[in-house]
Design a protein around this motif. Structure first.
Motif, PDB file in Angstrom:
ATOM      1  N   ILE A   1     -10.963 -18.614  -4.110  1.00  9.36           N
ATOM      2  CA  ILE A   1      -9.939 -18.434  -3.079  1.00  9.36           C
ATOM      3  C   ILE A   1      -8.595 -18.968  -3.581  1.00  9.36           C
ATOM      4  CG2 ILE A   1      -9.197 -19.157  -0.775  1.00  9.36           C
ATOM      5  CD1 ILE A   1     -12.147 -19.196   0.022  1.00  9.36           C
ATOM      6  N   GLY A   2      -8.612 -20.175  -4.188  1.00 12.12           N
ATOM      7  CA  GLY A   2      -7.377 -20.724  -4.740  1.00 12.12           C
ATOM      8  C   GLY A   2      -6.791 -19.842  -5.824  1.00 12.12           C
TER       9      GLY A   2
ATOM     10  N   ILE B   1      -3.482 -35.465   7.505  1.00  6.97           N
ATOM     11  CA  ILE B   1      -4.590 -35.827   8.396  1.00  6.97           C
ATOM     12  C   ILE B   1      -5.346 -34.573   8.825  1.00  6.97           C
ATOM     13  CG2 ILE B   1      -5.187 -36.756  10.668  1.00  6.97           C
ATOM     14  CD1 ILE B   1      -2.844 -38.717  10.337  1.00  6.97           C
ATOM     15  N   GLY B   2      -4.600 -33.529   9.181  1.00  3.82           N
ATOM     16  CA  GLY B   2      -5.233 -32.288   9.604  1.00  3.82           C
ATOM     17  C   GLY B   2      -6.041 -31.638   8.499  1.00  3.82           C
ATOM     18  N   LEU B   3      -5.503 -31.627   7.278  1.00  5.75           N
ATOM     19  CA  LEU B   3      -6.217 -31.021   6.150  1.00  5.75           C
ATOM     20  C   LEU B   3      -7.503 -31.774   5.835  1.00  5.75           C
ATOM     21  CD1 LEU B   3      -3.242 -30.154   3.774  1.00  5.75           C
ATOM     22  CD2 LEU B   3      -4.801 -28.517   4.836  1.00  5.75           C
ATOM     23  N   LEU B   4      -7.414 -33.097   5.770  1.00  5.65           N
ATOM     24  CA  LEU B   4      -8.597 -33.891   5.447  1.00  5.65           C
ATOM     25  C   LEU B   4      -9.649 -33.774   6.552  1.00  5.65           C
ATOM     26  CD1 LEU B   4     -10.071 -35.897   3.630  1.00  5.65           C
ATOM     27  CD2 LEU B   4      -8.861 -37.759   4.819  1.00  5.65           C
TER      28      LEU B   4
ATOM     29  N   GLY C   1     -14.033 -25.275   3.320  1.00  2.63           N
ATOM     30  CA  GLY C   1     -13.786 -26.715   3.300  1.00  2.63           C
ATOM     31  C   GLY C   1     -13.349 -27.214   1.941  1.00  2.63           C
ATOM     32  N   LEU C   2     -13.930 -26.682   0.870  1.00  2.00           N
ATOM     33  CA  LEU C   2     -13.523 -27.085  -0.476  1.00  2.00           C
ATOM     34  C   LEU C   2     -12.080 -26.665  -0.766  1.00  2.00           C
ATOM     35  CD1 LEU C   2     -16.732 -26.320  -2.556  1.00  2.00           C
ATOM     36  CD2 LEU C   2     -15.668 -28.552  -2.229  1.00  2.00           C
TER      37      LEU C   2
ATOM     38  N   ILE D   1      -8.818 -29.181  -1.752  1.00  2.00           N
ATOM     39  CA  ILE D   1      -7.829 -28.937  -2.817  1.00  2.00           C
ATOM     40  C   ILE D   1      -6.416 -29.028  -2.262  1.00  2.00           C
ATOM     41  CG2 ILE D   1      -6.924 -27.200  -4.418  1.00  2.00           C
ATOM     42  CD1 ILE D   1      -9.812 -26.183  -4.720  1.00  2.00           C
ATOM     43  N   LEU D   2      -6.189 -28.419  -1.099  1.00  2.00           N
ATOM     44  CA  LEU D   2      -4.855 -28.457  -0.495  1.00  2.00           C
ATOM     45  C   LEU D   2      -4.498 -29.856  -0.016  1.00  2.00           C
ATOM     46  CD1 LEU D   2      -4.795 -25.139   1.575  1.00  2.00           C
ATOM     47  CD2 LEU D   2      -3.508 -25.662  -0.497  1.00  2.00           C
ATOM     48  N   PHE D   3      -5.488 -30.600   0.480  1.00  2.00           N
ATOM     49  CA  PHE D   3      -5.230 -31.968   0.906  1.00  2.00           C
ATOM     50  C   PHE D   3      -4.730 -32.809  -0.270  1.00  2.00           C
ATOM     51  CE2 PHE D   3      -7.113 -36.255   0.693  1.00  2.00           C
ATOM     52  CZ  PHE D   3      -6.339 -36.889   1.652  1.00  2.00           C
ATOM     53  N   VAL D   4      -5.389 -32.705  -1.407  1.00  2.00           N
ATOM     54  CA  VAL D   4      -4.976 -33.463  -2.598  1.00  2.00           C
ATOM     55  C   VAL D   4      -3.572 -33.048  -3.024  1.00  2.00           C
ATOM     56  CG1 VAL D   4      -5.472 -33.922  -5.026  1.00  2.00           C
ATOM     57  CG2 VAL D   4      -7.340 -33.835  -3.364  1.00  2.00           C
ATOM     58  N   ALA D   5      -3.319 -31.727  -3.041  1.00  2.00           N
ATOM     59  CA  ALA D   5      -1.999 -31.238  -3.437  1.00  2.00           C
ATOM     60  C   ALA D   5      -0.927 -31.723  -2.468  1.00  2.00           C
ATOM     61  CB  ALA D   5      -2.010 -29.715  -3.506  1.00  2.00           C
TER      62      ALA D   5
END
Length: 486
Positions: free
Chosen positions: A56-57, A179-182, A270-271, A275-279
């Motif tokens: 997806i990424g 917070i929302g992403l995690l 979710g995975l 990835i987006l949360f870390v970014a």
């Protein structure tokens, strides 16, 4: 302009291409043999989830490169094809690396990361549509509880939207985004533990609430970057990412749920969220979103907000009805559940084609009220037709009409919200805006599930609600419609 750190899209594409190629080899060369020769099916489930998120990424980076670098479209097609052929990603990477200077890449602004977050949030929503009601019934839920499982997400999402709107203007969107992403990513993994209808309802409630933090914060930033007089066409670009999620989400979830399981779909999405949360945590912190020193303005009544909030409700009332009724209608006619995903993707393809075509200029030239009425009436006509049609060809044609209606409605209601707010209260307005989104889904799914009638009648009820809303919009807005066309 803020001097935030820039990232080249072409190098982001190469990075995701390499890890996609590696994950494909691990899936085919290690996980598959472990499943069939060693009797370890969990190997494919685990590695497949990781590969799905990476894929997806990778697709998102292809879209970003196509839009920013504007390379020949055959490179994008090669990129997509390479994802399905072992070792092809590595060969493509060598070819791209040799020609990197020719592509004249532009620096990658973090705005595209915000677009990716918007894509994820709607990917999360649209991936649920073709599988949630059937997943609930597979756990032993009745038709009524299945409708509640679809709607309770949006019910709690309303609370998250309102809370996000309140704090976005005060704290800036950064904290709410991370917070929302995690939280959303964690709850997507929690579907694995849903074994009863009751546990599913609890997971759906928490998932909806924490997911409600993301969209108001992200859309507030994008809206604040819009140029005066270009609001309609620029919201069409945002709509392209929403539409892309509408294309990929239902098709991916419908196929993967049929081949593997519904929890697998949630784990993969979710995975992507992780990835987006870390970014976002590392790239957005201290660069994009700063706390304003000015006290947020009170959100005052403005006629444009009436149509913005009402339009948000009507559009998502229709989506909720579609999510609840279409899979049941498809099943009633004896078609595979996979058809629901491809049908829902059809309207997304149509909307994205319009968003990315010269047609989007009409959203700046025509009055927003006219675009809104055209869009809602087309959606209403599509809903009515879905209750009457019985062939797949007719269904696909109807979903194309639905997509045209969506393409006209989405930018129009965002223009109304832009006109009725300022930068100091736009966050709160988007909180209410997406609360109406969520309320619409609740009443369009759970609300209709309370009506004891045939599916054809329920489609007719949906169309009637939409038509009444479109006709009443002119009575609710007592000002010149051309003032909202900019």
């Amino acid at each position: 302009m803020l001097k935030e750190k820039q990232y080249l899209p072409i190098r982001l594409f190469r990075f995701f291409g390499i890890i996609d190629g590696i994950s494909l080899l691990i899936l085919l060369g290690i996980a598959m043999p472990l499943k069939y020769w060693a009797g370890l099916p969990l190997a494919v489930t685990f590695v497949g989830s990781i590969h799905g998120a990476i894929f997806i990424g990778y697709i998102v980076t292809i879209v970003i490169v196509q839009l920013t670098v504007r390379w020949n479209v055959y490179w994008s097609l090669l990129g997509i094809a390479a994802a399905f052929i072992p070792f092809a990603n590595f060969l493509l990477d060598r070819a791209v690396k040799k020609r990197e200077a020719q592509f004249r890449t532009k620096a990658f602004p973090v705005l595209w990361l915000v677009y990716a977050i918007i894509f994820f949030s709607f990917m999360d929503l649209f991936a649920q549509l073709p599988i949630m009601s059937t997943f609930a019934t597979s756990l032993g839920a009745s038709t009524l509880v299945a409708g509640m499982a679809v709607g309770i997400y949006s019910f709690s999402n309303t609370g998250g939207n309102l809370l996000a709107g309140l704090f976005t203007d005060r704290l800036g969107p950064y904290r709410l985004l991370v917070i929302g992403l995690l939280g959303t990513s964690i709850m997507l993994f929690a579907y694995t533990w849903a074994t009863t209808p009751e546990s599913l309802l609890v997971i759906r409630f928490v998932h909806g609430f924490i997911g409600g933090f993301i969209v108001p914060a992200a859309f507030t930033y994008v809206a604040n970057q819009s140029l005066e007089g270009k609001t309609g066409s620029e919201n069409a670009m945002t709509g392209a990412f929403v539409g892309s999620a509408a294309i990929i989400g239902p098709a991916f979830s419908g196929i993967m749920a049929a081949q593997i399981s519904a929890p697998f779909v949630f784990q993969t999405v979710g995975l992507f969220g992780v990835i987006l949360f870390v970014a976002a945590f590392f790239l957005l912190r201290g660069q994009l979103f700063r706390r304003t020193k000015d006290h947020p303005e009170t959100l005052r009544f403005h006629p444009a907000l009436v149509v913005a909030f009402g339009g948000a409700f009507l559009m998502m009332f229709s989506q909720g009805a579609l999510a609840y009724l279409l899979p049941l209608r498809v099943e009633e006619l004896g078609f595979s559940s996979r058809v629901s995903g491809t049908l829902l993707s059809t309207f997304g393809v149509t909307a994205v084609m319009i968003f990315l075509s010269p047609i989007r200029k009409l959203f700046d030239q025509w009055p927003a009220l006219a675009n809104f009425r055209i869009g809602v009436m087309l959606i209403a006509a599509a809903q009515l037709s879905l209750g009457l049609a019985s062939s797949l060809a007719a269904f696909y044609g109807i979903l194309i009409v639905y997509g045209v209606g969506f393409a006209f409605t989405f930018p129009a209601i965002n223009v109304f919200l832009y006109v009725g707010t300022t930068e100091k209260n736009r966050g709160k307005a988007y909180g209410y805006f997406y609360a109406f989104f969520s309320l619409g889904v609740v009443l369009g799914s759970s609300g209709l599930s309370l009506v004891s009638s045939s599916l054809s009648v329920l489609f007719m009820v949906t169309a009637t609600v939409l038509l009444i809303g479109a006709l009443c919009s002119g009575l609710l807005v007592n000002y010149k419609s051309h003032s909202t066309s900019r």
